[in-house]
Design an enzyme around this catalytic site. Structure first.
Site, mmCIF file in Angstrom:
data_model
loop_
_atom_site.group_PDB
_atom_site.id
_atom_site.type_symbol
_atom_site.label_atom_id
_atom_site.label_comp_id
_atom_site.label_asym_id
_atom_site.label_seq_id
_atom_site.Cartn_x
_atom_site.Cartn_y
_atom_site.Cartn_z
ATOM 1 N N CYS A 112 11.851 5.346 -14.010
ATOM 2 C CA CYS A 112 10.590 6.100 -14.130
ATOM 3 C C CYS A 112 10.756 7.581 -13.758
ATOM 4 C CB CYS A 112 9.508 5.465 -13.288
ATOM 5 S SG CYS A 112 9.268 3.721 -13.683
ATOM 6 N N HIS A 252 3.892 10.505 -11.691
ATOM 7 C CA HIS A 252 4.215 9.255 -12.389
ATOM 8 C C HIS A 252 2.999 8.332 -12.289
ATOM 9 C CE1 HIS A 252 6.047 5.711 -13.783
ATOM 10 N NE2 HIS A 252 6.355 5.186 -12.619
ATOM 11 N N ASN A 282 1.739 1.924 -16.550
ATOM 12 C CA ASN A 282 3.000 2.568 -16.168
ATOM 13 C C ASN A 282 3.958 2.499 -17.356
ATOM 14 O OD1 ASN A 282 5.527 3.186 -15.183
ATOM 15 N ND2 ASN A 282 5.345 1.938 -13.331
HETATM 16 N N1 COA Z 1 -3.823 -10.698 -10.385
HETATM 17 C C1 COA Z 1 -4.349 -11.362 -9.345
HETATM 18 N N2 COA Z 1 -3.703 -11.525 -8.176
HETATM 19 C C2 COA Z 1 -2.470 -11.010 -8.076
HETATM 20 C C3 COA Z 1 -1.865 -10.299 -9.130
HETATM 21 C C4 COA Z 1 -2.580 -10.160 -10.308
HETATM 22 N N3 COA Z 1 -2.111 -9.493 -11.394
HETATM 23 N N4 COA Z 1 -0.643 -9.883 -8.739
HETATM 24 C C5 COA Z 1 -0.473 -10.300 -7.474
HETATM 25 N N5 COA Z 1 -1.582 -10.992 -7.085
HETATM 26 C C6 COA Z 1 -1.825 -11.641 -5.798
HETATM 27 C C7 COA Z 1 -0.570 -11.984 -5.068
HETATM 28 O O1 COA Z 1 -0.055 -13.198 -5.518
HETATM 29 C C8 COA Z 1 -1.052 -12.025 -3.643
HETATM 30 O O2 COA Z 1 -1.673 -13.267 -3.442
HETATM 31 P P1 COA Z 1 -1.498 -14.051 -2.045
HETATM 32 O O3 COA Z 1 -2.077 -13.131 -1.020
HETATM 33 O O4 COA Z 1 -2.258 -15.294 -2.273
HETATM 34 O O5 COA Z 1 -0.025 -14.244 -1.887
HETATM 35 C C9 COA Z 1 -2.142 -10.952 -3.583
HETATM 36 O O6 COA Z 1 -2.505 -10.709 -4.951
HETATM 37 C C10 COA Z 1 -1.662 -9.656 -2.966
HETATM 38 O O7 COA Z 1 -0.406 -9.322 -3.525
HETATM 39 P P2 COA Z 1 0.392 -8.037 -3.093
HETATM 40 O O8 COA Z 1 1.681 -7.991 -3.837
HETATM 41 O O9 COA Z 1 0.409 -7.946 -1.618
HETATM 42 O O10 COA Z 1 -0.597 -6.899 -3.667
HETATM 43 P P3 COA Z 1 -0.533 -5.366 -3.435
HETATM 44 O O11 COA Z 1 -1.809 -4.887 -2.873
HETATM 45 O O12 COA Z 1 0.750 -4.950 -2.758
HETATM 46 O O13 COA Z 1 -0.481 -4.819 -4.931
HETATM 47 C C11 COA Z 1 1.093 -3.904 -6.504
HETATM 48 C C12 COA Z 1 0.603 -5.154 -5.761
HETATM 49 C C13 COA Z 1 2.279 -4.280 -7.367
HETATM 50 C C14 COA Z 1 -0.051 -3.390 -7.368
HETATM 51 C C15 COA Z 1 1.491 -2.825 -5.452
HETATM 52 O O14 COA Z 1 2.358 -3.377 -4.499
HETATM 53 C C16 COA Z 1 2.126 -1.635 -6.074
HETATM 54 O O15 COA Z 1 1.510 -0.895 -6.816
HETATM 55 N N6 COA Z 1 3.424 -1.351 -5.757
HETATM 56 C C17 COA Z 1 4.108 -0.254 -6.335
HETATM 57 C C18 COA Z 1 4.482 -0.598 -7.730
HETATM 58 C C19 COA Z 1 5.027 0.557 -8.486
HETATM 59 O O16 COA Z 1 4.724 1.677 -8.223
HETATM 60 N N7 COA Z 1 5.839 0.241 -9.449
HETATM 61 C C20 COA Z 1 6.386 1.196 -10.329
HETATM 62 C C21 COA Z 1 7.718 1.552 -9.937
HETATM 63 S S1 COA Z 1 8.274 2.834 -10.935
#
Ligand code: COA
Length: 325
Positions: A112, A252, A282
């Site tokens: 990215c 980004h 993204n």
């Molecule tokens: N829909 C519903 N629930 C979802 C889900 C979805 N699409 N994806 C994950 N969950 C659930 C998980 O299973 C978890 O459930 P649990 O508590 O029962 O285990 C809960 O939601 C929380 O998951 P978590 O991973 O802790 O969520 P988060 O607040 O960290 O958000 C991201 C997840 C991926 C959105 C976040 O971590 C993020 O944006 N990270 C950076 C990603 C990024 O920038 N990537 C690009 C790199 S270039």
């Protein structure tokens, strides 16, 4: 002194729109969850067009907008983690379609942060007088490396391409400061496209390879907020300006919550951070140039404005630049 200025921008996306509700039909998710956690509402997904199609469309657009002749193009660099082939490079495919017969063409891989790395390479060739101009593109069809049964990743990504035509300037505008960085020790928190060493003497099941996107979301979140803030502060200092002097930040487009944290830590007005992830998700290396192009097309950038471009991604890598329009 020679600097590298952006003279035209462009972008290209597939026609197919996939909404959060569409995704809720194939995985256990909801529009509410995706919007609250990421800011994404819909994304464009390829209906068959591969990355080269998006890269070529974008390159054609930036060339036309720059009013440049294809035979005058010195350099073509495409950043991508989803090229059509191992070889030829996307850049060579762009060269062929546009008839840029005098250009040198190659791809770079920095996930990215790819567009930032590609722009930085073009900048060094131009600054040192080796080449006069370049087409720089970030292009992806991430839909082909997304595991469509994994709700933790499939809701985040989209397909698209963005790019710029850049050329040498002696007017003191263009790229004024930059920081690129890599942290290979974190390389396992975000991976895709692994191929294993299978050959006639070593049988390997293709299922053993981590082909689809794997991401430790929380670790990436932590990395992104830390490195974007640090590199933005370094670039501001390097350029001898203050955050108030910046007209827009083009970050980004991974997650609106990451941008909230970055704006807060830099004590910058959140309104200065341009965002279009609600419509495209993204798009990896395409995300910064697609957002920059949208900002430009809306006529929001004026001559003399200072714009900060900043990307982070797999590797792990990051890149931030200060550009004077
Ligand atoms: N829909 C519903 N629930 C979802 C889900 C979805 N699409 N994806 C994950 N969950 C659930 C998980 O299973 C978890 O459930 P649990 O508590 O029962 O285990 C809960 O939601 C929380 O998951 P978590 O991973 O802790 O969520 P988060 O607040 O960290 O958000 C991201 C997840 C991926 C959105 C976040 O971590 C993020 O944006 N990270 C950076 C990603 C990024 O920038 N990537 C690009 C790199 S270039």
């Amino acid at each position: 002194m020679i600097t590298t200025r952006i003279v035209a921008t462009g972008a290209s996306v597939p026609d197919m729109v996939v909404t959060n509700d569409d995704l809720a039909k194939i995985v256990d998710t909801s529009d509410e969850w995706i919007v609250q956690r990421t800011g994404i509402r819909e994304r464009r997904i390829s209906g068959g067009e591969n990355t080269s199609v998006l890269a070529i469309n974008t390159a054609r657009q930036v060339l036309e907008r720059a009013k440049a002749d294809s035979e005058q193009v010195d350099l073509i660099i495409v950043a991508s983690v989803t090229p059509d082939y191992g070889t030829p490079s996307l850049a060579c495919m762009v060269q062929k379609e546009l008839g840029c017969v005098n250009a040198v063409a190659f791809d770079v891989v920095a996930a990215c942060s790819g567009f930032m790395f590609a722009l930085s390479v073009a900048d060094k060739y131009i600054k040192t007088g080796v080449y006069r101009n370049a087409i720089v593109i970030g292009a992806e069809t991430l839909s082909k490396i997304v595991d469509w049964s994994d709700r933790t990743t499939c809701v985040l990504f989209g397909d698209g391409a963005g790019g710029a035509f850049v050329e040498a300037s002696t007017e003191g505008d263009g790229i004024l400061a930059e920081e690129l960085g890599s942290k290979g020790e974190l390389c396992e928190i975000l991976t895709e496209g692994q191929t294993l060493c299978a050959n006639a003497f070593n049988e390997v099941s293709p299922d053993e390879a981590a082909y689809y996107i794997y991401m430790d979301g929380r670790a990436v979140f932590k990395f992104a907020t830390k490195m974007v803030v640090k590199s933005a502060a370094n670039v501001i200092e390097q350029a001898g300006i203050t955050a108030d002097d910046i007209a827009y930040v083009v970050p980004h487009q991974a997650n609106a919550r990451i941008i909230d944290v970055v704006a807060h830590k830099l004590k910058m007005d959140r309104e200065k951070f341009y965002m279009n992830m609600d419509r495209y998700g993204n798009t990896s290396s395409a995300s910064v140039p697609m957002a920059l192009n949208e900002l430009n097309e809306k006529g929001l950038i004026h001559r003399g404005d200072k714009i900060m471009l900043t990307g982070f991604g797999g590797g792990m890598t990051w890149g931030t630049m200060l550009v004077q329009w």
